[in-house]
Design a protein around this motif. Structure first.
Motif, short mmCIF file in Angstrom:
data_model
loop_
_atom_site.label_atom_id
_atom_site.label_comp_id
_atom_site.label_asym_id
_atom_site.label_seq_id
_atom_site.Cartn_x
_atom_site.Cartn_y
_atom_site.Cartn_z
N VAL A 154 0.84 -1.20 0.00
CA VAL A 154 0.00 0.00 0.00
C VAL A 154 0.88 1.25 0.00
N GLN A 155 1.90 1.26 0.85
CA GLN A 155 2.79 2.43 0.92
C GLN A 155 3.49 2.67 -0.41
N GLN A 156 3.84 1.58 -1.11
CA GLN A 156 4.54 1.73 -2.40
C GLN A 156 3.62 2.28 -3.49
N ARG A 157 2.31 2.14 -3.30
CA ARG A 157 1.36 2.60 -4.31
C ARG A 157 0.84 4.00 -4.05
N ILE A 158 1.31 4.65 -2.99
CA ILE A 158 0.90 6.01 -2.70
C ILE A 158 1.75 6.96 -3.54
N SER A 159 1.10 7.68 -4.44
CA SER A 159 1.81 8.56 -5.37
C SER A 159 2.13 9.92 -4.79
N VAL A 160 1.35 10.36 -3.79
CA VAL A 160 1.61 11.67 -3.17
C VAL A 160 2.74 11.52 -2.17
N VAL A 161 3.66 12.48 -2.19
CA VAL A 161 4.87 12.39 -1.38
C VAL A 161 5.06 13.68 -0.59
N ALA A 162 5.38 13.55 0.68
CA ALA A 162 5.63 14.73 1.51
C ALA A 162 6.81 15.53 0.97
N ALA A 177 -5.16 3.01 -6.60
CA ALA A 177 -4.18 1.94 -6.39
C ALA A 177 -4.33 1.30 -5.02
N THR A 178 -4.58 2.09 -3.98
CA THR A 178 -4.73 1.52 -2.64
C THR A 178 -6.03 0.76 -2.51
#
Length: 647
Positions: A154-162, A177-178
């Motif tokens: 799930v973390q790998q599919r998160i496209s938004v990045v801090a 994706a999630t």
């Protein structure tokens, strides 16, 4: 949209129109309608100023107003100025920038520079982007129902990045994706939302990816509609899911792909929509439209080895119903020609075992021999397909058993026949030493096992392929030949950025209870060389030689290859390769200090049917005394043309 921005756009466009009118009239003709006249002006250039932080070509790509011409101006399309299109494009610019992280972007002015002589106009749009929206942090909630490895997925599919801009496309991709991860683990009724909170400073936000997984679900009733000519039971035997099985969204996608690949159906729709009762089994609706059953194709081609070729195939995609496929192939080339017939039963007794029955009359003209094959084969195959999109793994394992009953009539090459050093082999093979001709019935049982994890073997970029083959002729079966063959092959592909590194190793050996020359037919001997391996040589050129220098084949072989494939420009790619291998006469007679080696470059052009390739192979280790067509071979290089990667 901000009212201030709307008013600014109106003032901006009004000023542009007034300036245009004062310069001598407006261009009112619509693009693509009527013939060009004095009032139609080509858009010579389109320049958007004030945009930073992204590729401007991405922005101009969504606009209706575009520059005339192309890479070669005299071949490009003429684009004409249209004030209504430009007005709509100003709104598109603001919407695009807002979607990509600049919600306060606005158009400050538009300059229209008219060239009466060239009947052209230069358009310049001035933009004030304003400050971007920056993501301070990204947190997830509700995914703790998943296993730790799936939570990592799930973390790998998160496209938004801090620390980066908030791009709405990334937000949408994150949600999709999630959610797919949850649906792949049986949570058919799950929902995912990406909520936005205040950040640490103005223009900064915090994003929260919140899941509501709900209960796990099963596949419910499967309903098939539109399946004229194919029974419901046969269609269900081809699906990737069964009633009562755990829900996985990938099985829905795989089912649609499987049915399309059968080519029986012109239209396939597979829907698994959860009901209003949360947790209830998910019904599946399969809607089909049957395609025309008869398909005729005539395919010409050319290769450096077989020269010109033409292949004609006639297929019946629902032969006597039941999704059976009947295939008739007629082929002609300088290397082989003949007729092949084949009928495939996709699911024997609905047990997931396919059966293929084939017959052929085939002539092959190889450098070392010519052969005519008459007879048939029956193959039983069981496939096990596994797909896990969450962990990005897939595999297809195939076990097949083939019964071979063929009559072989073959003749060794004139060069081998006229070679006095090959006379004893001719007699041992049971060939007429005057004509070099032999014939006999081949009865054999072959077992093949293959595991493939590559998404596309024609142009693989990742995964591996492992295969093993065992073939037994004679022994407890009647026939003219008595041998056991063992071969194994492994291919591995890995991608580093956009560079693909590929490797292949293949080995084989043939054993016989008596003399090899007597029990093993000549056409089963190993030879190497050609476009798919040992590219520094031609086909059948890497092999043990007679004292005179003619290749006579062997009963053990090894070959390995490595390639580096690098994209060049447009659809072209360049390749560097090295091949190594050899053939030895005796069974299990491998000597790796005797490997022949070649290297070379290659060029690939990507097409929808696979890459078209040309390879130049140069021999690092020559085969001294090699005769090709009865003449001493002086070259140390070969050029090969073909379709598809070498492996």
């Amino acid at each position: 949209m901000d009212p201030v921005t709307v008013r600014g756009l109106g003032r901006c466009l009004l000023c542009a129109c007034l300036a245009w009118a004062s310069a001598g009239g407006a261009a009112t003709a619509q693009e693509g309608t009527g013939a060009p006249d004095a009032r139609r002006l080509k858009v010579r250039s389109l320049d958007i100023q004030g945009v930073s932080g992204l590729d401007v070509s991405q922005l101009t790509g969504v606009l209706a107003t575009r520059e005339s011409g192309g890479l070669l101006p005299f071949l490009g399309k003429d684009r004409y100025y249209n004030p209504r299109q430009l007005q709509a494009d100003l709104y598109r610019i603001i919407a695009f920038l807002s979607d990509h992280g600049w919600p306060r972007a606005r158009v400050t002015s538009v300059d229209l520079d008219r060239d009466e002589e060239a009947k052209a106009v230069d358009v310049t749009v001035h933009v004030d982007q304003g400050p971007p929206v920056i993501i301070d942090k990204v947190e997830t909630f509700g995914f703790d129902v998943l296993e730790p490895r799936d939570q990592e997925a799930v973390q790998q599919r998160i496209s938004v990045v801090a620390g980066r801009r908030r791009v709405q496309g990334d937000v949408r991709n994150t949600r999709t994706a999630t959610l797919a991860v949850l649906q792949e683990r049986g949570y058919a009724y799950s929902t995912v939302n990406v909520l936005e909170g205040e950040g640490t400073a103005p223009g900064h936000v915090s994003l929260y990816v919140i899941a509501e997984p709900g209960p796990q679900a099963l596949f419910g009733t499967i309903t098939v509609r539109g399946n004229h000519g194919v029974s419901d039971g046969r269609v269900k035997s081809l699906l990737s899911m069964k009633e009562g099985q755990e829900f996985r969204i990938s099985r829905v996608v795989d089912t649609q792909r499987r049915l399309y690949n059968r080519e029986i159906f012109q239209f396939v729709s597979v829907n698994a929509e959860p009901t209003s009762t949360v947790g209830a089994p998910v019904p599946v609706n399969v809607v089909l439209t049957q395609a025309k059953p008869m398909r005729l194709s005539i395919t010409p081609g050319y290769g450096s080895e077989e020269k010109a070729r033409i292949t004609t195939t006639l297929r019946h995609l629902n032969f006597f119903g039941g999704a059976r496929t009947a295939l008739a192939t007629v082929r002609w080339s300088s290397l082989d020609r003949g007729v092949r017939l084949n009928v495939e039963e996709p699911s024997l007794f609905r047990r997931g075992v396919s059966m293929s029955v084939g017959a052929q009359y085939w002539y092959a003209d190889e450098p070392a021999y010519r052969s005519t094959t008459k007879g048939g084969r029956v193959t039983f195959a069981k496939q096990r397909e596994r797909s896990d999109p969450v962990r990005r793994r897939q595999s297809l394992t195939t076990l097949s058993v083939t019964v071979v009953d063929e009559y072989e009539d073959y003749t060794v090459s004139e060069e081998a026949l006229n070679d006095p050093d090959f006379y004893d082999d001719l007699i041992a093979l049971g060939l007429n030493p005057n004509t070099g001709r032999g014939k006999g019935q081949l009865l054999a049982l072959a077992v093949d096992l293959q595991r493939n994890t590559t998404p596309n073997l024609i142009d693989a970029k990742g995964g591996y392929l492992v295969s093993a083959h065992v073939e037994q002729a004679g022994n407890w079966m009647p026939g003219a030949y008595n041998y056991t063959e063992y071969t194994a092959e492994m291919r591995k592909y890995h991608t580093f950025g956009n560079i693909v590194v590929a490797g292949k190793a293949r080995a084989g050996t043939i054993d016989a209870p008596g003399l090899l020359a007597a029990d093993v037919p000549f056409f089963k001997r190993y030879f190497l060389g050609g476009s798919s391996g040992m590219r520094g040589w031609g086909r059948f050129e890497v092999s043990p030689l007679t004292l005179s220098g003619n290749p006579i084949g062997g009963h053990s072989m090894f070959e390995g290859s490595a390639e580096v494939r690098v994209p060049a420009f447009a659809k072209f790619a360049i390749v560097g390769f090295v091949d190594a291998g050899n053939v030895w006469y005796e069974t299990l007679d491998f000597h790796f200090d005797e490997l022949r080696v070649d290297v070379g470059p290659g060029l690939r052009y990507l097409t929808p049917i696979g890459p078209v390739r040309v390879d130049f192979g140069y021999q690092l280790t020559r085969i001294e005394g090699l005769l090709v067509n009865g003449e001493l071979e002086p070259r140390r290089w070969r050029i090969h043309f073909s379709v598809g990667q070498a492996f």
